[in-house]
Structures are given as structure tokens and as C-alpha cells.
Write an enzyme that holds these catalytic residues in place. Structure first.
Site: not given
Ligand code: NAD
Ligand code: UFG
Length: 337
Positions: A126, A150, A154
Site C-alpha cells: 500500500s 496497519y 505492510k
């Protein structure tokens, strides 16, 4: 002979669109999902739309035995790894769940892949790994940062993959998505948030159809064209076609590759709301509120590397994104529910 692709998270928003395009391109598809943020309905619709078969396993990424069975039952050529939890706000409240699901789950998957001798993967990363960008458009060599659990999952998974590639000679494409929106042209599959949407587009289409009273613009005092947040929205079909180009890349070239997937154009919150007003012909009430914690003013991709090395560019424009989102919303006012 066609290749067999294991798609983790294949029942989800991006995964279901990917399965549809993979089947259309004559790949054999095996799907793993635990339905924690999706339902079987998306896959039933993919089957109807394509008229093609695939194999589905209701399995959790962290279920070693379940993964071993999949690798035993199928001769998998490559994995596309979408499965993960993805809500930024929720990740601040539930860091343990996010690290456990995303990082531990990915480690179990990678371990079982290595044991089965499957060493090709395309991973959903992302733009969040850029944290607060120093400049726009952002290229793959920009400094990385991370502002929430989050984003850190990643970031960690990217580094885990880099280490595995060095040690075990895997072939890997890491795709850093900007803001995926839109739906398949049929309007039969799309983004179906379980709860109040976190992201702008589903919120705006829900306001247009009357599920929400109004849209709150999170700040109009950014240093952008109209003061509202600017993002690089990318049509989900363009995004998944980038995955097929990545599989093709791994057939030709060995190593680890990282690409941004975006359009290179920024769209403001106000412009996006206007685009939905135009296609829906609905009056959308808007309230300007304060900035959302952790938001940045502008995030736009430099996707020239994907163009050069994958031969991929986004084909759909803002109108296509707005029209397909609205078609999906109109045909499915309550999502898959
Ligand atoms: P989604 O929630 O619709 O799909 C994810 C799927 O993974 C769901 O079907 C869910 O049930 C499944 N899943 C989650 N954890 C699992 C587990 N432990 N075992 C088995 N299945 C599991 O999300 P999406 O928008 O389709 O996103 C797909 C991927 O792309 C995610 O990794 C996400 O972080 C990444 N991504 C999404 C966006 C976005 O804005 N949608 C942006 C950047 C990156
Ligand atoms: N926004 C509003 N009102 C809303 C929702 C959003 O004004 O109700 C604004 C935000 O402030 C931002 C823009 O709309 O300026 C886009 O917000 P989204 O929440 O749709 O998307 P983000 O860019 O914040 O985040 C998304 C994904 C993240 C991912 C990131 C970068 O949700 O998972 O893109 O890829 F990390």
C-alpha cells in the site's frame, strides 16, 4: 498449459475482481478466504459472470494444516496474496489482531509455500508504506515511513519478503496500491463494507443512495487545489490487471520488483463528491469537519516504473470510476447483504 494461481483473500473487494480477470485470462484459480470481511456471494457472482469454475477453500491464513492441504492438492505456480485486515483506524484499536492476522498469517503462508516449493508471489502492499510523503508524485525510491499498525504490517511484510528473496531466491512482485475504487462494469461485484465505510468513495455513494445523511469532508484547509485531501484513485479493474502483468513479469524475470499502482493524477475530496453527484444525479449533502487524525494533504503516485517494466498503465478515468461505483451501489444498495 495454463498456470494455477492461489489467490488469498479472493472473496474480498480487490480479490474478487482479480479472480474474475484471472479466469477471463484462462488461469486456473484456487482461492483461500476465511470470510472475516467478505461473503461467499462475491464468488458466486464471479462464477455467474465468467461461467468458469475455480476451487475454493474456507481456510484461515494461519491454519498451517489447511495451507499444507491446498499445496498438496494443487500444483500452484504462483500466489497472489491479498488476505489481510485493512482498516487504518481499527488497527490503532486492535494492534495485536492486525500483527497476528497480517504478519503471522503471511509468515505461515510463506513458510508453507517454501515447504511446497512454491516460490513466486505477488503481494498487496500500500501507499501507506510511504507514511507522510516528502514530495508528490511519489516514486518507489521515496523514503518509507509508517504512521499506524496497519501500515507497519505492510512495511514488515515487505521486509520479510526481501529477506526471503535473498535467502531462498524467490521471485516476488510487491505492488503498492494507491486508492482503489470502482467496480466491475456489470455492477454485480464491488466493495461491500460490513460497517460504516472508512473510505471516501463507498461513503459518498451510500450518501447518494440515502443510506447516509451526509458526507463529512475531513478538513478543507490543506495546501491543495481546493483545500480538501487529494488522492490518486485507481479503478479496481486497472489495479487487478497490474497483478496479471506482474505474473507475466515473473515468468520472464527473476528477483524482487516493487511497483506503485496509481494513475499519476490527483483528485480532491470535493472533485470526487462532484463526480458522484454527476453520475448519480443525486444531491449529496456535505458538511466540512476537522481534519482526520493521521491524514495527509496529498498522495499521488509516480507509476512510470510499472509502465516501463510491466507495460502497465491505468486505462480508466475518474468518470469510469464514479460510474462503476454508482452502478454497483444502485444495483446493490445494501452491498452483498
Ligand atoms: P477486503 O477486506 O475486501 O479483502 C481481504 C480479504 O481477505 C477478505 O475477503 C477477508 O475475508 C480475507 N482475509 C483477511 N484475513 C484473512 C485470514 N487470516 N485468512 C483468510 N482470509 C483472510 O480488502 P481489499 O480492499 O480487497 O484489500 C485486499 C488487499 O489489498 C489487503 O491486503 C489490503 O491491505 C490491500 N490494500 C487495499 C487497499 C484498499 O484501499 N482497498 C489499499 C492498499 C492495499
Ligand atoms: N475523506 C473525507 N471524508 C470521509 C472519508 C474520507 O473527507 O468520510 C477524505 C480523507 O480525508 C482523504 C480522502 O478522503 O483526504 C481519501 O480517504 P480514504 O479514507 O478513502 O483513503 P486514504 O487515502 O486515507 O487511505 C487509503 C486506504 C489505506 C491505504 C491508503 C494508501 O484506506 O488503507 O489509502 O494506499 F493505506
Amino acid at each position: 498449459m495454463s498456470q494455477t494461481i492461489l489467490v488469498t483473500g479472493g472473496a474480498g473487494y480487490i480479490g474478487s475482481h482479480a479472480v474474475l480477470e484471472l479466469l477471463s485470462a484462462d488461469y486456473e484459480v484456487v482461492i483461500l478466504d476465511n470470510f472475516c470481511n467478505s461473503s461467499k456471494e462475491s464468488l458466486d457472482r464471479v462464477k455467474t459472470l465468467t461461467g468458469k469454475e475455480f476451487t475454493f477453500y474456507e481456510t484461515d491464513l494461519r491454519d498451517r494444516q489447511g495451507l499444507a492441504t491446498i499445496f498438496k492438492n494443487h500444483s500452484i505456480d504462483s500466489v497472489i496474496h491479498f488476505a489481510g485486515l485493512k482498516a487504518v483506524g481499527e488497527s490503532n484499536e486492535k494492534p495485536i489482531e492486525y500483527y497476528e492476522n497480517n504478519v503471522v498469517g503471511s509468515l505461515v503462508l510463506f513458510d508453507e509455500m517454501e515447504k511446497a516449493g512454491v516460490r513466486k508471489i505477488v503481494f498487496s502492499s500500500s501507499a501507506t508504506v510511504y507514511g507522510e510523503p516528502e514530495k508528490n508524485p511519489i516514486s518507489e525510491t521515496a523514503k518509507l515511513g509508517h504512521t499506524n499498525p496497519y501500515g507497519r504490517t505492510k512495511y514488515m511484510i515487505e521486509f520479510i519478503l526481501k529477506d526471503i528473496q535473498k535467502a531462498k531466491n524467490w521471485d516476488i512482485v510487491i505492488l503498492r496500491y494507491f486508492n482503489p475504487v470502482g467496480a466491475h462494469a456489470s455492477g454485480d461485484i464491488g466493495e461491500s463494507p460490513n460497517d460504516v465505510p472508512n473510505n471516501l468513495l463507498p461513503f459518498v455513494t451510500q450518501a447518494a443512495i440515502g443510506v447516509r445523511d451526509h458526507v463529512t469532508i475531513f478538513g478543507d484547509d490543506y495546501d491543495t487545489i481546493d483545500g480538501t485531501g487529494v488522492r490518486d484513485y485507481i479503478h479496481v479493474v486497472d489495479l487487478v490487471l497490474g497483478h496479471i502483468k506482474s505474473l507475466e513479469k515473473l515468468d520472464k524475470d527473476k528477483g524482487l520488483f516493487i511497483y506503485n499502482l496509481g494513475t499519476g493524477s490527483g483528485v480532491s475530496v470535493k472533485e470526487m463528491i462532484d463526480a458522484i453527484r454527476e453520475v448519480s444525479k443525486k444531491d449529496i449533502k456535505v458538511v466540512v469537519g476537522p481534519r482526520r487524525a493521521g491524514d495527509v494533504g496529498e498522495v499521488v503516485a509516480d507509476s512510470t516504473l510499472a509502465e516501463k517494466e510491466l507495460g502497465w498503465t491505468a486505462q480508466y478515468n475518474l468518470k469510469d470510476m464514479a460510474e462503476s461505483s454508482w452502478r454497483w451501489q444502485e444495483k446493490n444498495p445494501k452491498g452483498y447483504a
